[in-house]
Structures are given as C-alpha cells and as structure tokens.
Design a protein around this motif. Structure first.
Motif, PDB file in Angstrom:
ATOM      1  N   GLY A   4      -9.531   1.208  -5.441  1.00  0.00           N
ATOM      2  CA  GLY A   4      -9.076  -0.013  -5.712  1.00  0.00           C
ATOM      3  C   GLY A   4      -9.947  -1.082  -6.098  1.00  0.00           C
ATOM      4  O   GLY A   4      -9.985  -1.874  -6.786  1.00  0.00           O
ATOM      5  N   TRP A  63      -8.095   0.493   1.999  1.00  0.00           N
ATOM      6  CA  TRP A  63      -7.022   0.674   0.951  1.00  0.00           C
ATOM      7  C   TRP A  63      -7.796  -0.069  -0.316  1.00  0.00           C
ATOM      8  O   TRP A  63      -7.599   0.485  -1.270  1.00  0.00           O
ATOM      9  CB  TRP A  63      -5.881  -0.397   1.378  1.00  0.00           C
ATOM     10  N   LEU A  64      -8.827  -0.509   0.027  1.00  0.00           N
ATOM     11  CA  LEU A  64      -9.724  -1.031  -1.011  1.00  0.00           C
ATOM     12  C   LEU A  64     -10.905  -0.258  -1.583  1.00  0.00           C
ATOM     13  O   LEU A  64     -11.373  -0.078  -2.680  1.00  0.00           O
ATOM     14  CB  LEU A  64     -10.155  -2.553  -0.817  1.00  0.00           C
ATOM     15  N   TYR A  69      -7.304   6.623  -5.620  1.00  0.00           N
ATOM     16  CA  TYR A  69      -5.957   6.336  -6.283  1.00  0.00           C
ATOM     17  C   TYR A  69      -5.779   7.062  -7.551  1.00  0.00           C
ATOM     18  O   TYR A  69      -4.873   7.349  -8.263  1.00  0.00           O
ATOM     19  CB  TYR A  69      -5.854   4.851  -6.737  1.00  0.00           C
TER      20      TYR A  69
END
Length: 71
Positions: A4, A63-64, A69
């Motif tokens: 992210g 998540w970052l 992804y």
C-alpha cells in the motif's frame, strides 16, 4: 512486492507530476513552483519518515507496509 505504501507513493508522484505539467503548460508559473515546494520538501519528508516503518519489528501498519496487493 506491491504494498500500500508503494502504491501510495506512485500515485502521489503521478498526480503531482501531471498537475505540475498541466500548470506549466497553461503558463501558471506560481502554481508550478508551489507544487515543487509541496512535493519536494513537505511530502518528501513525510513519506521518508513514514517509510522508516517498513523495517520496524514487530511489523506496524501491516496493511500499508507488509500486505502484498499484487497477488
């Protein structure tokens, strides 16, 4: 690994680059210079300090910095 944080960096660079190009094309020198100041000084420092969390153990903001992804 596409995280992210890397997506955010790429997006910010593209948006500011296109915005600066459009401003320069239209002859808006003050806006173009202001974008350089914001992108070159303020955002660079913020993103640098935020990027230091990529290597922190135990992982923070998974998540970052750690979720891939691309998969």
């Amino acid at each position: 690994k596409v995280t992210g944080y890397r997506i955010m960096n790429t997006t910010i660079i593209l948006v500011l680059g296109v915005w600066k190009s459009v401003a320069s094309y239209r002859g808006e020198a003050i806006l173009s210079t202001s974008l350089d100041l914001v992108a070159g000084a303020v955002l660079a420092v913020i993103l640098y300090w935020l990027g230091l969390y990529e290597t922190v153990e135990p992982p923070r903001m998974r998540w970052l910095f750690h979720d891939d992804y691309a998969a």
